[in-house]
Design a protein around this motif. Structure first.
Motif, PDB file in Angstrom:
ATOM      1  N   GLU A  55      11.924  72.680  11.438  1.00  0.00           N
ATOM      2  CA  GLU A  55      12.844  72.440  12.560  1.00  0.00           C
ATOM      3  C   GLU A  55      13.113  73.743  13.286  1.00  0.00           C
ATOM      4  O   GLU A  55      13.200  73.575  14.484  1.00  0.00           O
ATOM      5  CB  GLU A  55      14.253  71.860  11.941  1.00  0.00           C
ATOM      6  CG  GLU A  55      14.123  70.499  11.210  1.00  0.00           C
ATOM      7  CD  GLU A  55      15.489  70.326  10.506  1.00  0.00           C
ATOM      8  OE1 GLU A  55      15.730  69.028  10.421  1.00  0.00           O
ATOM      9  OE2 GLU A  55      16.053  71.060  10.146  1.00  0.00           O
ATOM     10  N   ILE A  59      12.278  73.831  17.301  1.00  0.00           N
ATOM     11  CA  ILE A  59      13.711  74.341  18.254  1.00  0.00           C
ATOM     12  C   ILE A  59      13.127  75.336  19.333  1.00  0.00           C
ATOM     13  O   ILE A  59      13.282  75.329  20.387  1.00  0.00           O
ATOM     14  CB  ILE A  59      14.767  74.725  17.536  1.00  0.00           C
ATOM     15  CG1 ILE A  59      15.435  73.372  16.811  1.00  0.00           C
ATOM     16  CG2 ILE A  59      15.763  75.337  18.633  1.00  0.00           C
ATOM     17  CD1 ILE A  59      16.586  73.633  16.095  1.00  0.00           C
ATOM     18  N   ARG A 158      20.864  69.918  18.602  1.00  0.00           N
ATOM     19  CA  ARG A 158      20.510  69.725  17.108  1.00  0.00           C
ATOM     20  C   ARG A 158      21.447  70.028  16.109  1.00  0.00           C
ATOM     21  O   ARG A 158      21.561  69.259  15.122  1.00  0.00           O
ATOM     22  CB  ARG A 158      19.313  70.662  16.663  1.00  0.00           C
ATOM     23  CG  ARG A 158      17.939  70.314  17.466  1.00  0.00           C
ATOM     24  CD  ARG A 158      17.582  68.894  17.245  1.00  0.00           C
ATOM     25  NE  ARG A 158      16.101  68.633  17.794  1.00  0.00           N
ATOM     26  CZ  ARG A 158      14.890  69.056  17.317  1.00  0.00           C
ATOM     27  NH1 ARG A 158      14.958  69.249  15.983  1.00  0.00           N
ATOM     28  NH2 ARG A 158      13.791  68.469  17.662  1.00  0.00           N
TER      29      ARG A 158
END
Ligand code: PNS
Length: 180
Positions: A55, A59, A158
């Motif tokens: 993740e 990002i 997020r």
């Protein structure tokens, strides 16, 4: 040491859980001195993180979409070994305040002992980021505080997904409390 100039590469290592505008500031400064910067995300299964390594990489890629001079990678093991494998002669680290100094100084000297061919370069972010950390961003967001202007928009989105909430509205007055 390879000189900064054509083809120079610096590694900017860290946890980036998540990346903040303070990190972005240092990367921009790195790009003013080096041709390319590789953001190297530490894979550390022993440290509990909010975002998985995958993740965090996603990002960061999103935050730097359209910037060919910035690459994102992961590493485990010794940072100097990674830097050497990547072909970087320089590790860039940000120094926010005196409180960062001792830890950074120890790391830089240990890294130099481990591999004298790799130099550590410290860069200071804008004063407005001198208090900013990934840890505080998570805490503030979780408690309903505003993190806009402290993180790239993708991070705010997020964080909202992670904490099961929508991002705080622009006006702090209308902000609902969230978290504990
Ligand atoms: O963002 P962080 O958590 O301050 O980054 C710390 C990091 C990743 C730079 C540091 O923990 C590191 O380099 N880890 C890799 C292991 C290593 O090389 N250790 C010896 C350093 S002296």
């Amino acid at each position: 040491m390879k000189q900064a100039g054509r083809g120079s590469l610096a590694v900017f290592p860290g946890s980036f859980d998540p990346i903040t505008n303070g990190h972005l500031d240092i990367i921009a400064r790195g790009l003013s001195v080096f041709d390319d910067v590789t953001i190297a995300v530490l894979v550390n299964p022993g440290k509990q993180a909010l975002f998985t390594v995958a993740e965090r990489v996603e990002i960061i890629r999103e935050a730097f979409r359209g910037e060919p001079r910035v690459k994102v990678d992961t590493f485990s093991g010794l940072l100097v070994d990674y830097a050497e494998r990547a072909g970087a002669a320089v590790i860039v680290r940000g120094l926010r305040a005196i409180s960062d100094f001792e830890y950074e100084f120890q790391m830089a000297l240990m890294n130099r002992r481990l591999n004298p061919r790799i130099e550590t370069v410290f860069m200071m972010p804008a004063e407005s980021y001198s208090y900013l950390s990934s840890r505080l961003v998570k805490e503030v967001f979780q408690l309903g505080g505003r993190v806009r202007d402290l993180v790239p928009p993708i991070v705010e989105r997020r964080l909202a997904e992670k904490y099961g909430a929508t991002a705080p509205p622009a006006s702090p007055r209308k902000r609902p409390r969230r978290g504990r």
